[in-house]
Design an enzyme around this catalytic site. Structure first.
Site, PDB file in Angstrom:
ATOM      1  N   LEU A 186     131.339  51.620 -24.076  1.00  0.00           N
ATOM      2  CA  LEU A 186     132.221  51.428 -22.874  1.00  0.00           C
ATOM      3  C   LEU A 186     133.631  51.337 -22.949  1.00  0.00           C
ATOM      4  CD1 LEU A 186     129.855  48.609 -21.387  1.00  0.00           C
ATOM      5  CD2 LEU A 186     129.303  51.145 -21.167  1.00  0.00           C
ATOM      6  N   THR A 208     134.800  71.855 -28.922  1.00  0.00           N
ATOM      7  CA  THR A 208     135.843  72.280 -27.784  1.00  0.00           C
ATOM      8  C   THR A 208     136.460  73.818 -27.984  1.00  0.00           C
ATOM      9  OG1 THR A 208     138.098  72.061 -26.583  1.00  0.00           O
ATOM     10  CG2 THR A 208     137.663  70.997 -28.786  1.00  0.00           C
ATOM     11  N   SER A 256     146.467  70.088 -30.060  1.00  0.00           N
ATOM     12  CA  SER A 256     146.877  68.713 -29.857  1.00  0.00           C
ATOM     13  C   SER A 256     146.081  67.888 -31.056  1.00  0.00           C
ATOM     14  CB  SER A 256     146.431  67.984 -28.633  1.00  0.00           C
ATOM     15  OG  SER A 256     144.844  67.721 -28.675  1.00  0.00           O
ATOM     16  N   TYR A 279     143.899  65.479 -30.492  1.00  0.00           N
ATOM     17  CA  TYR A 279     142.666  65.318 -30.189  1.00  0.00           C
ATOM     18  C   TYR A 279     141.992  66.673 -30.884  1.00  0.00           C
ATOM     19  CZ  TYR A 279     139.004  66.972 -27.212  1.00  0.00           C
ATOM     20  OH  TYR A 279     137.826  67.425 -26.828  1.00  0.00           O
ATOM     21  N   HIS A 280     142.478  67.858 -30.168  1.00  0.00           N
ATOM     22  CA  HIS A 280     141.835  69.022 -30.815  1.00  0.00           C
ATOM     23  C   HIS A 280     141.681  69.272 -32.229  1.00  0.00           C
ATOM     24  CE1 HIS A 280     143.098  70.314 -26.501  1.00  0.00           C
ATOM     25  NE2 HIS A 280     141.970  70.792 -26.508  1.00  0.00           N
ATOM     26  N   LYS A 302     138.767  67.287 -33.309  1.00  0.00           N
ATOM     27  CA  LYS A 302     137.408  68.086 -33.306  1.00  0.00           C
ATOM     28  C   LYS A 302     137.256  69.188 -34.221  1.00  0.00           C
ATOM     29  CE  LYS A 302     135.197  67.284 -29.904  1.00  0.00           C
ATOM     30  NZ  LYS A 302     134.175  66.236 -29.569  1.00  0.00           N
ATOM     31  N   VAL A 310     135.056  71.945 -18.041  1.00  0.00           N
ATOM     32  CA  VAL A 310     133.929  71.665 -17.262  1.00  0.00           C
ATOM     33  C   VAL A 310     134.406  71.317 -15.737  1.00  0.00           C
ATOM     34  CG1 VAL A 310     131.890  70.330 -17.068  1.00  0.00           C
ATOM     35  CG2 VAL A 310     132.498  70.785 -19.192  1.00  0.00           C
ATOM     36  N   ASN A 322     140.051  69.997 -10.991  1.00  0.00           N
ATOM     37  CA  ASN A 322     139.949  68.745 -10.226  1.00  0.00           C
ATOM     38  C   ASN A 322     141.053  68.388  -9.672  1.00  0.00           C
ATOM     39  OD1 ASN A 322     137.308  68.489 -10.924  1.00  0.00           O
ATOM     40  ND2 ASN A 322     137.490  66.428 -12.285  1.00  0.00           N
ATOM     41  N   ARG A 323     142.378  68.662 -10.512  1.00  0.00           N
ATOM     42  CA  ARG A 323     143.717  68.239  -9.990  1.00  0.00           C
ATOM     43  C   ARG A 323     144.023  69.053  -8.526  1.00  0.00           C
ATOM     44  NH1 ARG A 323     146.718  69.445 -13.966  1.00  0.00           N
ATOM     45  NH2 ARG A 323     147.877  71.263 -13.202  1.00  0.00           N
TER      46      ARG A 323
END
Length: 435
Positions: free
Chosen positions: A36, A147, A182, A184-185, A188, A214, A243-244
């Protein structure tokens, strides 16, 4: 295919929840695992899902009431090696779907604590999982969400994980060269290396789904009841570009393209994400095999996406403008991009392509929840790849009581001062001025 015991790691997330419902409805015994922490990160960053989401216990009870199916839910942090080992030893999973990682590139670029936390969270959790599988469930199939961002944007075609190289008269099939964009990448990519290594030396089996961007938030299962909704993120840290654009279009704001807009990526509908995971589950890797599927259905540049949204609104007589902002990322803004994605099609994937109808349905969703939009999150990117988080990256949240009352897992937080979010009155005034 017979019923399987499937652990969905990161079940509280955008894709984890939709996947858990899809596999449960297909008849599998699903065990959902999550710490969570994603909800805690929302409070840290002053962000929230546009669509309100229920607590995990409420979601699980509702799913059982509607379908008679049970998803077993456990709160667990994958960084806890003892807990991970006990879980694998107890449930003896046939497969594990691994979504349980910090998945935001901007979040990983805020500062050193966030870059470090991203890599520790993602790498240590996966290592704990690999050792538990080696010792207690070596035949289980690990399906890990990677990714497409691992590849970067090379000036050659992107193969699915591996490439045949001929050099000085010799030839070999080697992992495709990667250029992550990044921290993050990079995490991964390190995951991919660790998993490939474990398959090679321990005989584990794994499918690495190199997924594109996605979009959408509706699957057959999610739409059964509003209480089963999954996340919809649109802000600069957690949100995705489509989405933005849809949120901006719904509010009558300009669509903000970062840089020239030639940045091209692979995209797919959330319905195709859950279908791809199920195809990987139904067609497992062989023992000792590490395989890569590039998981996307279409390629678009950022500018082309903005134009599709603008054209969709124009068909309804609504004018939408496009503005270009300085790019906060360090990336090529015009480049060659041709990524292969045949393997999932060969397994039977039937893609849902992006069209005006889907864009309008997303915009209609935004309009239903427009009162929850924070226009501050749509103004300027608040994390810069060169300098880190700006002064306003983590505004204090004005949300009501947290959705989940339980104590949260501890994460490393930035020491930067976080200014308060504008009052509701000033926010309304700003929104009116920008229409």
């Amino acid at each position: 295919m017979g019923k399987k015991t499937v652990a969905v790691l990161g079940v509280d997330g955008y894709l984890g929840w939709a996947t858990a419902l899809h596999l449960s409805r297909a008849g599998h015994d699903v065990v959902g695992i999550d710490s969570l922490v994603r909800r805690q990160w929302d409070r840290e960053c002053g962000t929230q899902s546009l669509i309100p989401i229920k607590s995990m216990s409420q979601r699980i009870r509702l799913w059982r009431r509607l379908t008679g199916r049970t998803i077993t839910w456990r709160r667990m942090d994958l960084r806890d090696a003892g807990a991970v080992t006990a879980l694998v030893r107890e449930i003896q999973p046939d497969a594990l779907i691994h979504f349980a990682e910090q998945r935001s590139a901007p979040f990983s670029m805020i500062d050193l604590p966030h870059a470090s936390m991203t890599q520790v969270n993602n790498l240590v959790g996966t290592l704990n999982l690999l050792f538990a599988l080696r010792d207690h469930a070596p035949k289980a199939h690990l399906i890990k969400l990677g990714t497409m961002g691992e590849y970067g944007t090379p000036n050659i075609d992107i193969e699915e994980g591996f490439i045949v190289i001929k050099h000085n008269g010799r030839e070999d099939r080697l992992p495709f060269p990667m250029q992550p964009g990044s921290f993050y990448h990079l995490s991964k990519l390190h995951d991919s290396h660790n998993i490939q290594f474990a398959c090679r030396i321990w005989g584990l089996r794994a499918t690495d789904l190199h997924q594109g961007v996605v979009y959408g938030n509706q699957t057959d299962e999610v739409t059964m009841h509003p209480g089963l909704a999954t996340r919809f993120d649109y802000d600069a840290i957690w949100g995705t570009v489509l989405n933005r654009f849809c949120v901006q279009a719904a509010l009558g704001l300009p669509l903000t393209v970062y840089g020239k807009g030639g940045q091209t990526r692979g995209f797919l509908d959330i319905r195709d994400t859950v279908a791809c995971v199920r195809l990987a589950l139904e067609n497992p890797a062989a023992q000792g095999e590490y395989r890569v599927f590039n998981q996307f259905t279409e390629q678009f540049s950022v500018k082309a996406l903005a134009e599709k949204v603008r054209e969709g609104r124009a068909a309804h007589g609504l004018k939408t403008s496009i503005v270009h902002l300085p790019n906060p990322r360090v990336e090529r803004e015009e480049h060659y991009y041709n990524a292969k994605h045949q393997k999932l099609l060969d397994l039977g994937l039937q893609p849902h392509y992006l069209g005006d109808t889907l864009i309008e349905s997303v915009i209609e969703t935004v309009e239903r929840y427009s009162s929850r939009v924070d226009p501050v999150e749509l103004e300027q990117p608040n994390v810069d790849w060169r300098r880190g988080g700006t002064a306003g990256w983590g505004k204090a949240s004005e949300r009501a009581a947290p959705v989940q009352p339980e104590p949260r897992p501890v994460v490393v937080l930035s020491s930067s001062r976080k200014p308060s979010r504008p009052s509701s009155a000033s926010t309304s005034t700003r929104l009116a001025q920008r229409r």
